[in-house]
Each structure stands twice: as C-alpha cells, then as structure tokens.
Design a protein around this motif. Sequence first.
Motif, mmCIF file in Angstrom:
data_model
loop_
_atom_site.group_PDB
_atom_site.id
_atom_site.type_symbol
_atom_site.label_atom_id
_atom_site.label_comp_id
_atom_site.label_asym_id
_atom_site.label_seq_id
_atom_site.Cartn_x
_atom_site.Cartn_y
_atom_site.Cartn_z
ATOM 1 N N PRO A 175 -1.404 13.103 -6.798
ATOM 2 C CA PRO A 175 -0.378 12.369 -6.060
ATOM 3 C C PRO A 175 -0.906 11.045 -5.500
ATOM 4 C CG PRO A 175 -1.270 14.110 -4.686
ATOM 5 C CD PRO A 175 -1.904 14.257 -6.044
ATOM 6 N N LEU A 176 -2.204 10.813 -5.598
ATOM 7 C CA LEU A 176 -2.802 9.599 -5.053
ATOM 8 C C LEU A 176 -2.560 8.420 -5.988
ATOM 9 C CD1 LEU A 176 -6.208 11.095 -3.876
ATOM 10 C CD2 LEU A 176 -4.134 10.741 -2.535
ATOM 11 N N ARG A 177 -2.033 7.345 -5.459
ATOM 12 C CA ARG A 177 -1.761 6.145 -6.242
ATOM 13 C C ARG A 177 -2.113 4.914 -5.407
ATOM 14 N NH1 ARG A 177 -1.603 9.379 -9.627
ATOM 15 N NH2 ARG A 177 0.065 9.967 -11.005
ATOM 16 N N LEU A 178 -2.612 3.890 -6.065
ATOM 17 C CA LEU A 178 -2.850 2.621 -5.397
ATOM 18 C C LEU A 178 -1.536 1.847 -5.337
ATOM 19 C CD1 LEU A 178 -6.143 1.349 -7.085
ATOM 20 C CD2 LEU A 178 -5.905 2.436 -4.856
ATOM 21 N N THR A 179 -1.354 1.098 -4.241
ATOM 22 C CA THR A 179 -0.223 0.178 -4.213
ATOM 23 C C THR A 179 -0.562 -0.982 -5.143
ATOM 24 O OG1 THR A 179 -1.135 -1.165 -2.410
ATOM 25 C CG2 THR A 179 0.238 0.745 -1.784
ATOM 26 N N GLU A 180 0.416 -1.792 -5.480
ATOM 27 C CA GLU A 180 0.153 -2.953 -6.334
ATOM 28 C C GLU A 180 -0.836 -3.894 -5.662
ATOM 29 O OE1 GLU A 180 -0.426 -5.197 -9.333
ATOM 30 O OE2 GLU A 180 0.725 -3.360 -9.493
ATOM 31 N N GLU A 181 -0.754 -4.019 -4.338
ATOM 32 C CA GLU A 181 -1.687 -4.885 -3.613
ATOM 33 C C GLU A 181 -3.117 -4.342 -3.693
ATOM 34 O OE1 GLU A 181 1.158 -3.646 -2.170
ATOM 35 O OE2 GLU A 181 2.345 -5.483 -2.366
ATOM 36 N N GLN A 182 -3.260 -3.023 -3.571
ATOM 37 C CA GLN A 182 -4.583 -2.410 -3.679
ATOM 38 C C GLN A 182 -5.147 -2.571 -5.088
ATOM 39 O OE1 GLN A 182 -3.265 1.449 -2.347
ATOM 40 N NE2 GLN A 182 -4.385 1.281 -0.416
ATOM 41 N N ARG A 236 -8.865 -5.278 -8.961
ATOM 42 C CA ARG A 236 -9.064 -6.179 -10.101
ATOM 43 C C ARG A 236 -9.820 -7.432 -9.671
ATOM 44 N NH1 ARG A 236 -3.894 -4.170 -11.270
ATOM 45 N NH2 ARG A 236 -2.864 -5.935 -10.264
ATOM 46 N N ARG A 237 -9.473 -7.972 -8.504
ATOM 47 C CA ARG A 237 -10.145 -9.168 -8.005
ATOM 48 C C ARG A 237 -11.630 -8.899 -7.782
ATOM 49 N NH1 ARG A 237 -12.317 -11.242 -3.720
ATOM 50 N NH2 ARG A 237 -11.846 -9.490 -2.363
ATOM 51 N N ARG A 238 -11.943 -7.776 -7.161
ATOM 52 C CA ARG A 238 -13.346 -7.451 -6.889
ATOM 53 C C ARG A 238 -14.124 -7.175 -8.166
ATOM 54 N NH1 ARG A 238 -14.003 -4.337 -1.185
ATOM 55 N NH2 ARG A 238 -12.464 -5.539 -0.030
ATOM 56 N N LEU A 239 -13.508 -6.519 -9.134
ATOM 57 C CA LEU A 239 -14.189 -6.256 -10.405
ATOM 58 C C LEU A 239 -14.466 -7.548 -11.168
ATOM 59 C CD1 LEU A 239 -12.334 -3.047 -11.636
ATOM 60 C CD2 LEU A 239 -14.708 -3.224 -10.855
ATOM 61 N N ALA A 240 -13.623 -8.554 -10.969
ATOM 62 C CA ALA A 240 -13.792 -9.826 -11.664
ATOM 63 C C ALA A 240 -14.835 -10.718 -10.989
ATOM 64 C CB ALA A 240 -12.453 -10.563 -11.733
ATOM 65 N N GLU A 241 -15.267 -10.377 -9.784
ATOM 66 C CA GLU A 241 -16.243 -11.185 -9.050
ATOM 67 C C GLU A 241 -17.574 -11.199 -9.812
ATOM 68 O OE1 GLU A 241 -18.014 -13.584 -6.543
ATOM 69 O OE2 GLU A 241 -15.932 -12.999 -6.178
ATOM 70 N N PRO A 242 -18.034 -12.400 -10.244
ATOM 71 C CA PRO A 242 -19.255 -12.452 -11.041
ATOM 72 C C PRO A 242 -20.526 -12.107 -10.262
ATOM 73 C CG PRO A 242 -18.445 -14.658 -10.613
ATOM 74 C CD PRO A 242 -17.431 -13.696 -10.064
ATOM 75 N N ASN A 243 -20.554 -12.392 -8.972
ATOM 76 C CA ASN A 243 -21.739 -12.125 -8.150
ATOM 77 C C ASN A 243 -21.327 -11.415 -6.855
ATOM 78 O OD1 ASN A 243 -23.686 -13.523 -9.831
ATOM 79 N ND2 ASN A 243 -22.631 -15.386 -9.209
ATOM 80 N N PRO A 244 -20.959 -10.140 -6.976
ATOM 81 C CA PRO A 244 -20.477 -9.449 -5.775
ATOM 82 C C PRO A 244 -21.599 -9.265 -4.745
ATOM 83 C CG PRO A 244 -20.782 -7.898 -7.560
ATOM 84 C CD PRO A 244 -21.007 -9.273 -8.132
ATOM 85 N N GLN A 245 -21.225 -9.364 -3.483
ATOM 86 C CA GLN A 245 -22.181 -9.139 -2.408
ATOM 87 C C GLN A 245 -22.322 -7.634 -2.218
ATOM 88 O OE1 GLN A 245 -21.007 -10.657 1.400
ATOM 89 N NE2 GLN A 245 -22.858 -9.997 2.411
ATOM 90 N N THR A 246 -23.542 -7.171 -2.140
ATOM 91 C CA THR A 246 -23.777 -5.761 -1.904
ATOM 92 C C THR A 246 -24.605 -5.595 -0.638
ATOM 93 O OG1 THR A 246 -25.762 -5.775 -3.273
ATOM 94 C CG2 THR A 246 -23.699 -5.186 -4.359
ATOM 95 N N LEU A 247 -24.511 -4.429 -0.054
ATOM 96 C CA LEU A 247 -25.263 -4.090 1.153
ATOM 97 C C LEU A 247 -26.075 -2.833 0.894
ATOM 98 C CD1 LEU A 247 -22.446 -4.337 3.866
ATOM 99 C CD2 LEU A 247 -24.180 -6.055 3.377
#
Length: 76
Positions: free
Chosen positions: A38-45, A50-61
């Motif tokens: 029953p768990l679904r992401l909203t379109e905004e989520q 998608r935006r984060r996956l497309a980030e070429p150099n993501p910041q990690t901690l």
Amino acid sequence: MTQDQVKKLLDRVAAWPPERQADLAHIVDLMEEQDSSPLRLTEEQAAEVRRRLAEPNPQTLTLAEFNERLRQRYGV
C-alpha cells in the motif's frame, strides 16, 4: 513489451541454469510483493528521488557526521 517478446524471453530463461532461474523467480516475487504494497510515493516525492539520482556528485555523510548534525539540531 509484447506477448511475443515475453515468450521469447521465457524461452531463453528456460535454458538458464537452475540457480539463475531461482534468482529470477526471487526477483519476480519481490516485484509482486512491491506491487501489492500500500506504500506509494507522491509525484513530488518521486520527482525528488529522480532529482537526487540524477545528481552527478551527491553529498554524502558518514554516520558520525549525521549523528553530529542530529545532536546539533535536535540535541539527540
């Protein structure tokens, strides 16, 4: 994917070793389980993912950095 393409794919799978067929069966089981969730992401989520996956150099901690930020922000 057309029915003919699915049939051709299944014919190829039938020639795989049994352990690879078991791997595929497990993946299909996971997909079906996910479909029934029953768990679904909203379109905004979904857009944010998608935006984060497309980030070429993501910041990690590191875990220590993350914990320090929690401590500073929330006193945890």
